[in-house]
Design an enzyme around this catalytic site. Structure first.
Site, PDB file in Angstrom:
ATOM      1  N   ARG A  39      27.734 -30.396 -66.288  1.00  0.00           N
ATOM      2  CA  ARG A  39      28.806 -29.822 -65.474  1.00  0.00           C
ATOM      3  C   ARG A  39      28.893 -28.343 -65.797  1.00  0.00           C
ATOM      4  O   ARG A  39      28.559 -27.900 -66.887  1.00  0.00           O
ATOM      5  CB  ARG A  39      30.140 -30.506 -65.761  1.00  0.00           C
ATOM      6  CG  ARG A  39      30.581 -30.399 -67.203  1.00  0.00           C
ATOM      7  CD  ARG A  39      31.849 -31.175 -67.437  1.00  0.00           C
ATOM      8  NE  ARG A  39      32.319 -31.001 -68.810  1.00  0.00           N
ATOM      9  CZ  ARG A  39      33.344 -31.648 -69.313  1.00  0.00           C
ATOM     10  NH1 ARG A  39      33.996 -32.500 -68.579  1.00  0.00           N
ATOM     11  NH2 ARG A  39      33.722 -31.441 -70.561  1.00  0.00           N
TER      12      ARG A  39
ATOM     13  N   ARG B 144      36.057 -22.252 -61.618  1.00  0.00           N
ATOM     14  CA  ARG B 144      37.507 -22.127 -61.607  1.00  0.00           C
ATOM     15  C   ARG B 144      37.951 -21.357 -60.373  1.00  0.00           C
ATOM     16  O   ARG B 144      37.474 -20.243 -60.140  1.00  0.00           O
ATOM     17  CB  ARG B 144      37.989 -21.415 -62.875  1.00  0.00           C
ATOM     18  CG  ARG B 144      37.622 -22.181 -64.134  1.00  0.00           C
ATOM     19  CD  ARG B 144      38.107 -21.452 -65.365  1.00  0.00           C
ATOM     20  NE  ARG B 144      37.515 -22.041 -66.558  1.00  0.00           N
ATOM     21  CZ  ARG B 144      37.425 -21.421 -67.734  1.00  0.00           C
ATOM     22  NH1 ARG B 144      37.886 -20.198 -67.852  1.00  0.00           N
ATOM     23  NH2 ARG B 144      36.867 -22.027 -68.767  1.00  0.00           N
TER      24      ARG B 144
ATOM     25  N   ARG C  32      15.047 -23.752 -80.603  1.00  0.00           N
ATOM     26  CA  ARG C  32      14.853 -22.423 -80.038  1.00  0.00           C
ATOM     27  C   ARG C  32      15.365 -21.424 -81.049  1.00  0.00           C
ATOM     28  O   ARG C  32      16.294 -21.694 -81.803  1.00  0.00           O
ATOM     29  CB  ARG C  32      15.612 -22.262 -78.719  1.00  0.00           C
ATOM     30  CG  ARG C  32      14.947 -22.950 -77.560  1.00  0.00           C
ATOM     31  CD  ARG C  32      13.651 -22.297 -77.139  1.00  0.00           C
ATOM     32  NE  ARG C  32      13.857 -21.064 -76.373  1.00  0.00           N
ATOM     33  CZ  ARG C  32      12.891 -20.209 -76.088  1.00  0.00           C
ATOM     34  NH1 ARG C  32      11.650 -20.422 -76.517  1.00  0.00           N
ATOM     35  NH2 ARG C  32      13.145 -19.113 -75.389  1.00  0.00           N
TER      36      ARG C  32
ATOM     37  N   ARG D 201      21.418 -10.957 -73.425  1.00  0.00           N
ATOM     38  CA  ARG D 201      22.728 -10.312 -73.403  1.00  0.00           C
ATOM     39  C   ARG D 201      22.747  -9.114 -74.334  1.00  0.00           C
ATOM     40  O   ARG D 201      21.906  -8.978 -75.217  1.00  0.00           O
ATOM     41  CB  ARG D 201      23.839 -11.298 -73.782  1.00  0.00           C
ATOM     42  CG  ARG D 201      23.684 -11.976 -75.130  1.00  0.00           C
ATOM     43  CD  ARG D 201      24.837 -12.961 -75.342  1.00  0.00           C
ATOM     44  NE  ARG D 201      24.740 -13.674 -76.603  1.00  0.00           N
ATOM     45  CZ  ARG D 201      25.655 -14.518 -77.060  1.00  0.00           C
ATOM     46  NH1 ARG D 201      26.740 -14.734 -76.354  1.00  0.00           N
ATOM     47  NH2 ARG D 201      25.499 -15.135 -78.215  1.00  0.00           N
TER      48      ARG D 201
ATOM     49  N   GLU E 231      19.936  -9.382 -77.516  1.00  0.00           N
ATOM     50  CA  GLU E 231      19.579 -10.719 -78.005  1.00  0.00           C
ATOM     51  C   GLU E 231      18.410 -11.274 -77.188  1.00  0.00           C
ATOM     52  O   GLU E 231      18.503 -11.412 -75.970  1.00  0.00           O
ATOM     53  CB  GLU E 231      20.800 -11.633 -77.869  1.00  0.00           C
ATOM     54  CG  GLU E 231      20.688 -12.959 -78.580  1.00  0.00           C
ATOM     55  CD  GLU E 231      22.022 -13.692 -78.592  1.00  0.00           C
ATOM     56  OE1 GLU E 231      22.069 -14.806 -78.019  1.00  0.00           O
ATOM     57  OE2 GLU E 231      23.010 -13.160 -79.138  1.00  0.00           O
TER      58      GLU E 231
ATOM     59  N   TYR F 123      24.056 -29.082 -81.700  1.00  0.00           N
ATOM     60  CA  TYR F 123      24.718 -27.792 -81.520  1.00  0.00           C
ATOM     61  C   TYR F 123      26.216 -27.984 -81.711  1.00  0.00           C
ATOM     62  O   TYR F 123      26.873 -28.662 -80.923  1.00  0.00           O
ATOM     63  CB  TYR F 123      24.436 -27.217 -80.131  1.00  0.00           C
ATOM     64  CG  TYR F 123      25.066 -25.859 -79.944  1.00  0.00           C
ATOM     65  CD1 TYR F 123      24.389 -24.709 -80.322  1.00  0.00           C
ATOM     66  CD2 TYR F 123      26.347 -25.732 -79.428  1.00  0.00           C
ATOM     67  CE1 TYR F 123      24.971 -23.457 -80.169  1.00  0.00           C
ATOM     68  CE2 TYR F 123      26.934 -24.489 -79.279  1.00  0.00           C
ATOM     69  CZ  TYR F 123      26.242 -23.363 -79.659  1.00  0.00           C
ATOM     70  OH  TYR F 123      26.822 -22.126 -79.526  1.00  0.00           O
TER      71      TYR F 123
ATOM     72  N   ASP G 212      29.949 -25.987 -82.272  1.00  0.00           N
ATOM     73  CA  ASP G 212      30.742 -24.769 -82.358  1.00  0.00           C
ATOM     74  C   ASP G 212      31.412 -24.717 -83.724  1.00  0.00           C
ATOM     75  O   ASP G 212      31.447 -25.706 -84.458  1.00  0.00           O
ATOM     76  CB  ASP G 212      31.798 -24.744 -81.247  1.00  0.00           C
ATOM     77  CG  ASP G 212      31.210 -24.347 -79.902  1.00  0.00           C
ATOM     78  OD1 ASP G 212      30.259 -23.549 -79.893  1.00  0.00           O
ATOM     79  OD2 ASP G 212      31.704 -24.842 -78.872  1.00  0.00           O
TER      80      ASP G 212
END
Length: 368
Positions: A171, A175, A248, A279, A299, A347, A349
């Site tokens: 997904r 917004r 990666r 970025r 990066e 992964y 956070d």
């Protein structure tokens, strides 16, 4: 044995565990192969700016207990992550919102934006998406996919979107408001003074050895403690017995500039395929800095090899199957506990890491 715990890795998982164990009277040694503590959260001070040396890290969570926990050790500012996308010179807001749609199509209302996306889904979507490209078009239409997803994703993963599995983008946040806040979590911010402030508190008065590679002196380290908290690569710990897990990696190009403001925003993503980096980060904006100079970081995603750092686990079906073999073996270990992104091959956070290590602390010490 001199220590109760050997902690391999001075990132957030290992450092918080070491702090909590020491609080409970345990003897802890923390080792790290880098020349500094903090893992990927390490900030290098340059020209009065706390440079996020391994990429942008914005703390965010809706878990009040996690937020309260970190606020014991640092004051957090009110930084809000509102990245921009640069597509061939055109700046668009991320995540996709009404500002994005207005810039793309000139629409002013949510209903107008919904109609355009619905029409593109109808014209270009497929009923059963088999790859990331088809999945993304089904979710957000062709324009957003081609300008804001395709190039960035192919650079990040190093392969065409048509060769990436659909589940990577289950997904996408769309917004229909003019809100540029990337995260929807209740709490968000950056520690005043950078992330090093946290690690200075967590590792104060704890034995720490840097430039220490666990695998170069494995027998010695294993003989120093009753138990090991291991936050490195789980496949390396088991000498790749079931095969090598894929990752990666990233390469960072840091640059000190004489300008006091390079891009006017902390993070700008470059979403075209032709620009090699993904970025540019301008670090002073994380802390609303007024320094006369600025530091930017470009990066670059790259393939993982054993002479670079692993950053992102590739959690496709094949790698998850290999990891499951390691996980089952790890569960039987009486004296080793695996944690963090590399130890659990997932992964996470920052707030997930803190949740996980505090659960481990409760489990490890609840009967003591």
């Amino acid at each position: 044995m001199k220590y109760d715990y050997l902690v391999v890795g001075a990132g957030p998982f290992g450092s918080i565990f070491a702090y909590e164990a020491t609080k409970r009277g345990k003897r802890v040694l923390v080792i790290d192969k880098r020349e500094h503590v903090g893992g990927n959260l390490y900030c290098k001070p340059i020209a009065g700016i706390n440079v996020h040396w391994y990429g942008a890290h914005i703390f965010h969570t809706s878990n009040k207990s996690v937020w309260d926990y970190v606020n014991q050790f640092a004051t957090f500012n009110h930084f809000t992550n509102a990245p921009l996308a640069n597509y061939k010179g055109t700046l668009l807001n991320l995540p996709f919102n009404m500002n994005t749609f207005n810039r793309l199509w000139g629409v002013n209302t949510p209903e107008q934006a919904k109609q355009i996306i619905a029409e593109q889904r109808k014209n270009y979507g497929v009923s059963n998406p088999k790859n990331l490209e088809e999945q993304a078009i089904n979710l957000v239409g062709l324009d957003i996919y081609e300008k804001l997803i395709k190039g960035y994703t192919e650079k990040q993963w190093g392969r065409p979107c048509t060769e990436l599995p659909a589940f990577i983008i289950k997904r996408l946040p769309v917004r229909y408001t003019f809100d540029n806040n990337y995260f929807t979590d209740i709490y968000q911010g950056i520690p005043v003074g950078g992330y090093n402030v946290l690690f200075d508190k967590w590792l104060k008065d704890i034995d720490v050895t840097l430039n220490a590679d666990y695998f170069e002196n494995r027998t010695m380290y294993e003989g120093m403690a009753e138990k090991i908290i291991f936050t490195g690569m789980i496949d390396q710990y088991y000498d790749y017995e079931f095969g090598e897990l894929e990752y990666r990696s990233l390469r960072f190009e840091h640059e000190l500039l004489e300008s006091d403001n390079y891009q006017g925003n902390a993070v700008i993503n470059y979403t075209d395929r032709e620009t090699e980096f993904t970025r540019i980060i301008e670090h002073k904006h994380f802390e609303f800095g007024q320094a006369p100079k600025t530091v930017i970081t470009r990066e670059y995603p790259q393939d993982y090899t054993k002479d670079v750092e692993p950053y992102y686990p590739i959690n496709d079906a094949l790698n998850n199957e290999i990891y499951e073999k390691y996980r089952q073996k790890a569960e039987k270990e009486a004296h080793v506990i695996f944690g963090g992104r590399l130890g659990q091959y997932r992964y996470f956070d920052m707030h997930h890491i803190i949740e996980n290590v505090l659960k481990l602390v409760d489990t490890e010490f609840d009967n003591q």
